[in-house]
Design an enzyme around this catalytic site. Structure first.
Site, mmCIF file in Angstrom:
data_model
loop_
_atom_site.group_PDB
_atom_site.id
_atom_site.type_symbol
_atom_site.label_atom_id
_atom_site.label_comp_id
_atom_site.label_asym_id
_atom_site.label_seq_id
_atom_site.Cartn_x
_atom_site.Cartn_y
_atom_site.Cartn_z
ATOM 1 N N ASN A 125 0.792 -1.240 0.000
ATOM 2 C CA ASN A 125 0.000 0.000 0.000
ATOM 3 C C ASN A 125 0.821 1.286 0.000
ATOM 4 O O ASN A 125 0.332 2.319 -0.447
ATOM 5 C CB ASN A 125 -1.019 -0.017 1.142
ATOM 6 C CG ASN A 125 -0.361 0.009 2.494
ATOM 7 O OD1 ASN A 125 0.742 -0.508 2.664
ATOM 8 N ND2 ASN A 125 -1.008 0.611 3.453
ATOM 9 N N GLY A 160 2.688 -5.296 7.468
ATOM 10 C CA GLY A 160 1.677 -6.062 6.742
ATOM 11 C C GLY A 160 0.549 -6.451 7.667
ATOM 12 O O GLY A 160 0.248 -5.731 8.626
ATOM 13 N N VAL A 178 0.064 -12.562 9.161
ATOM 14 C CA VAL A 178 1.434 -12.858 8.717
ATOM 15 C C VAL A 178 2.430 -12.376 9.775
ATOM 16 O O VAL A 178 3.391 -13.084 10.115
ATOM 17 C CB VAL A 178 1.720 -12.213 7.341
ATOM 18 C CG1 VAL A 178 3.179 -12.412 6.948
ATOM 19 C CG2 VAL A 178 0.804 -12.800 6.266
ATOM 20 N N GLY A 179 2.182 -11.206 10.351
ATOM 21 C CA GLY A 179 3.081 -10.671 11.381
ATOM 22 C C GLY A 179 3.237 -11.623 12.552
ATOM 23 O O GLY A 179 4.353 -11.865 13.032
ATOM 24 N N GLU A 189 4.863 -3.928 12.083
ATOM 25 C CA GLU A 189 3.830 -2.895 11.996
ATOM 26 C C GLU A 189 2.659 -3.526 11.269
ATOM 27 O O GLU A 189 2.811 -3.993 10.142
ATOM 28 C CB GLU A 189 4.341 -1.674 11.216
ATOM 29 C CG GLU A 189 5.388 -0.865 11.948
ATOM 30 C CD GLU A 189 4.904 -0.273 13.266
ATOM 31 O OE1 GLU A 189 3.671 -0.198 13.487
ATOM 32 O OE2 GLU A 189 5.766 0.086 14.077
ATOM 33 N N CYS A 227 -3.055 1.845 6.675
ATOM 34 C CA CYS A 227 -3.185 1.259 8.009
ATOM 35 C C CYS A 227 -3.661 2.314 8.994
ATOM 36 O O CYS A 227 -4.202 1.981 10.039
ATOM 37 C CB CYS A 227 -1.867 0.661 8.438
ATOM 38 S SG CYS A 227 -0.514 1.783 8.153
ATOM 39 N N GLN A 230 -8.479 -8.074 -3.095
ATOM 40 C CA GLN A 230 -8.797 -7.021 -2.126
ATOM 41 C C GLN A 230 -10.193 -6.461 -2.396
ATOM 42 O O GLN A 230 -10.952 -6.186 -1.472
ATOM 43 C CB GLN A 230 -7.731 -5.917 -2.199
ATOM 44 C CG GLN A 230 -7.863 -4.849 -1.133
ATOM 45 C CD GLN A 230 -7.624 -5.365 0.286
ATOM 46 O OE1 GLN A 230 -6.679 -6.101 0.545
ATOM 47 N NE2 GLN A 230 -8.518 -5.009 1.211
ATOM 48 N N GLU A 237 -10.460 -4.954 10.517
ATOM 49 C CA GLU A 237 -9.847 -4.101 9.507
ATOM 50 C C GLU A 237 -10.290 -4.556 8.126
ATOM 51 O O GLU A 237 -10.117 -5.714 7.758
ATOM 52 C CB GLU A 237 -8.321 -4.165 9.595
ATOM 53 C CG GLU A 237 -7.667 -3.199 8.627
ATOM 54 C CD GLU A 237 -6.145 -3.299 8.632
ATOM 55 O OE1 GLU A 237 -5.621 -4.425 8.539
ATOM 56 O OE2 GLU A 237 -5.499 -2.249 8.720
ATOM 57 N N GLU A 274 9.289 2.763 14.263
ATOM 58 C CA GLU A 274 10.001 3.053 13.030
ATOM 59 C C GLU A 274 10.127 4.566 12.872
ATOM 60 O O GLU A 274 9.345 5.316 13.437
ATOM 61 C CB GLU A 274 9.234 2.501 11.824
ATOM 62 C CG GLU A 274 9.006 1.002 11.924
ATOM 63 C CD GLU A 274 8.740 0.365 10.575
ATOM 64 O OE1 GLU A 274 9.714 0.146 9.838
ATOM 65 O OE2 GLU A 274 7.568 0.097 10.259
HETATM 66 P P1 NAP Z 1 0.447 -9.139 4.026
HETATM 67 O O1 NAP Z 1 -0.400 -10.040 3.231
HETATM 68 O O2 NAP Z 1 0.659 -9.448 5.460
HETATM 69 O O3 NAP Z 1 1.849 -9.053 3.272
HETATM 70 C C1 NAP Z 1 2.896 -8.220 3.698
HETATM 71 C C2 NAP Z 1 4.212 -8.779 3.176
HETATM 72 O O4 NAP Z 1 4.484 -10.035 3.802
HETATM 73 C C3 NAP Z 1 4.204 -9.050 1.674
HETATM 74 O O5 NAP Z 1 5.463 -8.735 1.155
HETATM 75 C C4 NAP Z 1 3.916 -10.528 1.626
HETATM 76 O O6 NAP Z 1 4.334 -11.157 0.432
HETATM 77 C C5 NAP Z 1 4.727 -11.016 2.811
HETATM 78 N N1 NAP Z 1 4.331 -12.334 3.307
HETATM 79 C C6 NAP Z 1 3.153 -12.994 3.124
HETATM 80 N N2 NAP Z 1 3.181 -14.196 3.725
HETATM 81 C C7 NAP Z 1 4.405 -14.316 4.298
HETATM 82 C C8 NAP Z 1 5.043 -15.334 5.065
HETATM 83 N N3 NAP Z 1 4.426 -16.471 5.362
HETATM 84 N N4 NAP Z 1 6.304 -15.121 5.494
HETATM 85 C C9 NAP Z 1 6.943 -13.968 5.199
HETATM 86 N N5 NAP Z 1 6.398 -12.978 4.479
HETATM 87 C C10 NAP Z 1 5.136 -13.138 4.035
HETATM 88 O O7 NAP Z 1 -0.079 -7.639 3.963
HETATM 89 P P2 NAP Z 1 -0.552 -6.870 2.653
HETATM 90 O O8 NAP Z 1 -1.774 -7.560 2.157
HETATM 91 O O9 NAP Z 1 0.570 -6.672 1.722
HETATM 92 O O10 NAP Z 1 -0.860 -5.425 3.268
HETATM 93 C C11 NAP Z 1 -2.031 -5.131 3.956
HETATM 94 C C12 NAP Z 1 -1.823 -5.156 5.456
HETATM 95 O O11 NAP Z 1 -0.706 -4.365 5.835
HETATM 96 C C13 NAP Z 1 -2.991 -4.550 6.212
HETATM 97 O O12 NAP Z 1 -3.349 -5.395 7.276
HETATM 98 C C14 NAP Z 1 -2.443 -3.220 6.749
HETATM 99 O O13 NAP Z 1 -3.035 -2.742 7.899
HETATM 100 C C15 NAP Z 1 -1.014 -3.525 6.941
HETATM 101 N N6 NAP Z 1 -0.205 -2.309 6.913
HETATM 102 C C16 NAP Z 1 0.301 -1.839 8.096
HETATM 103 C C17 NAP Z 1 1.078 -0.699 8.139
HETATM 104 C C18 NAP Z 1 1.648 -0.207 9.431
HETATM 105 O O14 NAP Z 1 2.669 0.443 9.414
HETATM 106 N N7 NAP Z 1 1.060 -0.493 10.567
HETATM 107 C C19 NAP Z 1 1.362 -0.028 6.954
HETATM 108 C C20 NAP Z 1 0.824 -0.514 5.759
HETATM 109 C C21 NAP Z 1 0.054 -1.666 5.764
HETATM 110 P P3 NAP Z 1 3.396 -11.272 -0.878
HETATM 111 O O15 NAP Z 1 2.142 -10.500 -0.596
HETATM 112 O O16 NAP Z 1 4.224 -10.669 -1.931
HETATM 113 O O17 NAP Z 1 3.162 -12.719 -1.100
#
Ligand code: NAP
Ligand code: MG
Length: 479
Positions: free
Chosen positions: A150, A226, A230-231, A248, A282, A329, A380, A459
Site C-alpha cells: 500500500n 503487513g 502474517v506478522g 507494523e 493502516c 482485495q 480491519e 520506526e
Molecule cells: P500481508 O499479506 O501481510 O503481506 C505483507 C508482506 O508479507 C508481503 O510482502 C507478503 O508477500 C509477505 N508475506 C506474506 N506471507 C508471508 C510469510 N508467510 N512469510 C513472510 N512474508 C510473508 O499484507 P498486505 O496484504 O501486503 O498489506 C495489507 C496489510 O498491511 C494490512 O493489514 C495493513 O493494515 C497492513 N499495513 C500496516 C502498516 C503499518 O505500518 N502499521 C502499513 C501498511 C500496511 P506477498 O504478498 O508478496 O506474497
C-alpha cells in the site's frame, strides 16, 4: 515489450526462477511489467551476499553512508513525478498522492543520511576509580525487510534508509503486487556507491521468499509491515531462533467528532482519512465516533461528501479515489459491505463495484451507521469502508475509541483544549491527531502503534536506531 523487473543480488541483476506479471489496477489491459520470482535457493544466495558484505558496510564511515543515502534521497526527489507515475500505475493511488509518496521516500533517505552522521553514543564516569565507560551502538548485521503493497516506496524507504544508515546489510522483499516500485528503488540504490551485497532486492512471494528470510539462521533481524496474521507467524518463527523482530500491522482507527467541532472541517478530515488512497492505509479513519447532538447532521454531511467523491483511473486528472489494488482485495471489500448489510448496519452510501472506461478494480466508497460490536466496526477492512458510531458524550466516545484490539492511530475533532488534551493522554494508540485526519504523518518522527498494531521499537525518526542497532557497553582502565 514489457519491462522486466529483476532481482538485485550481490551487486548484479538476476533473472528469476519463474516470472510474474504486475498489472495496473486502473486498467487491467495495461501490463506494468514482468518480474522475476525467486525460490528459496535464490533467496539464500542474497542472504549470503548480505552476510559477506557485513564487514565492508558495517565498518564504512559515517561520511560514506551519508553520501549513499543522500544520493538516493536526491534522486527520489528529483524524479518524484516519474516515480509517482509508476506508483500510481502499479498500486492505484491517485497521481498527486503517489507523487507525494515518492517525495516522502526522498525526504526519509535525506533524514537518515543526516542520522548516519549522528550515530549516538555515551561516555560516562564509572562508579569505580580509574575506569571509563562507553556506550556505543553497532549494526545488527543482516536485516530482512518485508513490506506490503500500500505504500510501495515510502515503507521500503523507512526501513532501507535506517538499516543502511546504521551499518546493516539488507535483503529487501517487496509485496508481489508492486515489484516495479521495489525494482525502481533498487535501481537507484544500485548506483549509489554501496559495496556489492550491502543491499539486495529479492522479488517473489511471501510463502517462498518471505518465509526463507524469516527462517534463515543467517538473518539477524526482520522488519515487517503487513497484516496481523502474517506478522504473528513471523514473530513466532523468528523469536524461536531469537532474531530481533519489528512488526507494523493493522489498524481500526477511530476519529472522534465532538459536538463543539467545526463540523464541515471535521467531515473533510473524516472523508480524507477514511477514503483517500482508497482507504488502503493502516492509519485510515475507519471508525467515525460522533457525539449524539451532532450525529444526524454529521452523518448527512458525510453521506453527501462520500457520494460526491470521484472514483476513477489513478492517472486521470480529477480522480479523487483510485481503484482497489487487486481483485482479491476488491472481493474482500465487497464481502465486508455484504457483512455490514447482513448484520443490520444502516447503509448510507456506496459499496458497489463500478464500471469505468477501462476495466479495473473500482468500488464506490461505502458508508454505514454501525453498532460498536458489529464486525464492520471491529475488523480491519483495508478498503474504502467507514462506519459512523454514535456516542452519548465525550467519555463514551473515548471508551469506544479504545474498545478495539488495535492501537495505531486515534484522532479527535474538537474546539475544547481540555478534551483534546485529555484525549491525547488517554487514547490507547501510538499516534494521536487533534483536528487532523488519522492518516498523514511526518517522515522525521516515530511511527507505530500499540496492542495488535505493532510489536518492537518504533520506526522512523531518531527512534529507528533502537531497532537497527545493538548497544555495546565498554569499560576501559585508564591507568
Ligand atoms: P500481508 O499479506 O501481510 O503481506 C505483507 C508482506 O508479507 C508481503 O510482502 C507478503 O508477500 C509477505 N508475506 C506474506 N506471507 C508471508 C510469510 N508467510 N512469510 C513472510 N512474508 C510473508 O499484507 P498486505 O496484504 O501486503 O498489506 C495489507 C496489510 O498491511 C494490512 O493489514 C495493513 O493494515 C497492513 N499495513 C500496516 C502498516 C503499518 O505500518 N502499521 C502499513 C501498511 C500496511 P506477498 O504478498 O508478496 O506474497
Ligand atoms: Mg496480502
Amino acid at each position: 515489450m514489457a519491462t522486466h523487473f529483476k532481482h538485485f543480488i550481490n551487486g548484479r541483476w538476476e533473472t528469476g526462477v519463474t516470472l510474474g506479471v504486475s498489472e495496473n489496477p486502473s486498467d487491467l489491459s495495461d501490463i506494468v511489467g514482468e518480474f522475476a520470482r525467486a525460490d528459496a535457493a535464490q533467496t539464500e544466495s542474497a542472504i549470503r551476499a548480505a552476510v559477506d558484505a557485513r564487514e565492508a558496510w558495517g565498518s564504512s564511515t559515517p561520511q560514506r553512508r551519508f553520501e549513499v543515502l543522500d544520493f538516493v534521497g536526491s534522486e527520489l526527489l528529483a524524479r518524484k513525478e516519474e516515480l509517482g507515475t509508476l506508483l500510481a500505475r502499479e498500486e492505484g493511488k491517485t497521481l498527486p498522492e503517489a507523487i507525494g509518496e515518492a517525495a516522502r521516500a526522498g525526504m526519509i533517505f535525506k533524514f537518515f543520511a543526516g542520522e548516519a552522521l549522528r550515530i549516538p553514543g555515551e561516555r560516562l564516569a564509572s562508579v569505580r576509580p580509574g575506569v571509563d565507560v562507553e556506550v556505543t551502538r553497532e549494526p545488527l548485521g543482516v536485516v530482512a525487510l518485508i513490506t506490503p503493497w500500500n505504500f510501495p516506496l515510502a515503507i521500503p524507504a523507512w526501513k532501507i534508509a535506517p538499516a543502511l544508515a546504521y551499518g546493516n546489510t539488507v535483503v529487501f522483499k517487496p509485496a508481489e503486487l508492486v515489484p516495479g516500485c521495489g525494482w525502481a528503488l533498487a535501481e537507484i540504490l544500485s548506483r549509489a556507491g554501496l559495496p556489492a551485497g550491502a543491499f539486495n532486492l529479492v522479488l517473489g512471494s511471501g510463502r517462498r521468499v518471505g518465509q526463507t528470510l524469516v527462517e534463515s539462521p543467517l538473518v539477524d533481524a526482520i522488519s515487517f509491515t503487513g497484516s496481523v496474521t502474517v506478522g504473528e507467524a513471523i514473530l513466532a518463527a523468528a523469536s524461536a531462533r531469537r532474531a530481533k523482530v519489528q512488526l507494523e500491522m493493522g489498524g481500526k482507527n477511530p476519529l472522534v467528532v465532538l459536538a463543539d467541532a467545526p463540523l464541515e472541517r471535521a467531515a473533510e478530515h473524516a472523508v480524507q482519512g477514511a477514503f483517500y488512497s482508497t482507504g488502503q492505509r493502516c492509519t485510515a479513519s475507519s471508525r467515525l465516533i460522533v457525539e449524539a447532538p451532532v450525529f444526524d447532521r454529521f452523518a448527512e454531511l458525510m453521506r453527501q461528501r462520500t457520494r460526491a467523491l470521484v472514483v476513477g483511473h489513478a492517472l486521470e486528472r480529477g480522480t479523487q479515489i483510485g481503484p482497489v489494488v487487486s481483485r482479491e482485495q476488491l472481493e474482500q471489500d465487497l464481502s465486508y459491505v455484504a457483512i455490514g448489510r447482513h448484520e443490520g448496519a444502516e447503509w448510507l452510501a456506496g459499496g458497489e463495484a463500478l464500471e469505468r472506461p477501462t476495466r479495473g478494480h473500482y468500488i464506490s466508497p461505502a458508508l454505514f451507521v454501525a453498532q460498536p460490536k458489529q464486525r464492520i466496526a471491529r475488523e480491519e477492512v483495508f478498503g474504502p469502508l467507514a462506519c459512523l458510531i454514535r456516542a452519548d458524550d465525550y467519555e463514551h466516545a473515548l471508551a469506544l475509541a479504545n474498545d478495539t484490539p488495535f492501537g495505531l492511530c486515534a484522532g479527535i475533532c474538537t474546539d475544547s483544549l481540555a478534551k483534546a488534551t485529555h484525549f491525547k493522554r488517554h487514547a490507547q494508540a501510538g499516534m494521536v491527531m487533534v483536528n487532523l485526519p488519522t492518516a498523514g504523518v511526518d517522515p522525521h518522527v516515530p511511527f507505530g502503534g500499540r496492542k495488535a498494531s505493532s510489536h518492537g521499537p518504533r520506526e522512523q525518526g531518531r527512534h529507528a536506531a533502537e531497532f537497527y542497532t545493538t548497544v555495546k557497553t565498554a569499560y576501559t582502565a585508564t591507568g
